[in-house]
Design a protein around this motif. Sequence first.
Motif, PDB file in Angstrom:
ATOM      1  N   SER A  68      -9.219  21.783  36.922  1.00  0.00           N
ATOM      2  CA  SER A  68      -8.606  20.553  36.442  1.00  0.00           C
ATOM      3  C   SER A  68      -7.082  20.720  36.485  1.00  0.00           C
ATOM      4  N   PRO A  69      -6.322  19.720  36.814  1.00  0.00           N
ATOM      5  CA  PRO A  69      -6.648  18.305  36.778  1.00  0.00           C
ATOM      6  C   PRO A  69      -7.217  17.762  38.083  1.00  0.00           C
ATOM      7  N   TYR A  70      -7.519  18.629  39.075  1.00  0.00           N
ATOM      8  CA  TYR A  70      -8.149  18.159  40.306  1.00  0.00           C
ATOM      9  C   TYR A  70      -9.458  17.467  39.948  1.00  0.00           C
ATOM     10  N   VAL A  71      -9.702  16.325  40.537  1.00  0.00           N
ATOM     11  CA  VAL A  71     -10.891  15.543  40.228  1.00  0.00           C
ATOM     12  C   VAL A  71     -11.972  15.842  41.253  1.00  0.00           C
ATOM     13  N   SER A  72     -13.100  16.383  40.784  1.00  0.00           N
ATOM     14  CA  SER A  72     -14.249  16.570  41.661  1.00  0.00           C
ATOM     15  C   SER A  72     -15.504  16.478  40.812  1.00  0.00           C
ATOM     16  N   ASP A  73     -16.575  16.049  41.417  1.00  0.00           N
ATOM     17  CA  ASP A  73     -17.842  15.880  40.715  1.00  0.00           C
ATOM     18  C   ASP A  73     -18.593  17.206  40.721  1.00  0.00           C
ATOM     19  N   SER A 122     -10.791  10.778  45.265  1.00  0.00           N
ATOM     20  CA  SER A 122     -12.071  10.713  44.563  1.00  0.00           C
ATOM     21  C   SER A 122     -12.342   9.254  44.223  1.00  0.00           C
ATOM     22  N   TRP A 129      -9.329   6.791  43.510  1.00  0.00           N
ATOM     23  CA  TRP A 129      -8.059   7.502  43.396  1.00  0.00           C
ATOM     24  C   TRP A 129      -7.516   7.715  44.799  1.00  0.00           C
TER      25      TRP A 129
END
Length: 149
Positions: A68-73, A122, A129
């Motif tokens: 984080s703060p990288y957005v991934s599921d 994302s 985003w």
Amino acid sequence: MVAGWFTGEGDAFRLLGTRCSACLSVFFPREDGHCRNPGCPGGELEEVPLSRRGRIWSYTDTRYRPPSPYVSDPELPWVPYALIAVELEAERIVVLGQAAAGVTVADLAVGMEVEVVPGVLSEDAETTWTTWKWRPAAGGHGGRRRAAT
């Protein structure tokens, strides 16, 4: 999307930086408070669109899910992507960014001309985003082939 970092769509897509009126240094990400050049007496900062094209300064691939703060599921498998450092000659800066979809390190070479394009970092049901990505420019040859590290 980070407000004020880029503008436009398609061929009009541009990264936005700032330029100091005193020393003419260009910054990305943008700087709105003061000139970051330690040798500058300080000047007004103005927003400037950055060059759409540059040359690969370095590149690598990602083999891990960044924190984080990288957005991934976390429910989806991690898909590696190429990360490219691009030198914008006119601005004399290097801008880091992901490669566009379908571009791998096997497609890249130091010195190759690339262009900035809009991309999706994302998305979910409510939000997309938006970010910038780099892709080989049409006719963008040049540079020596070098193994990525």
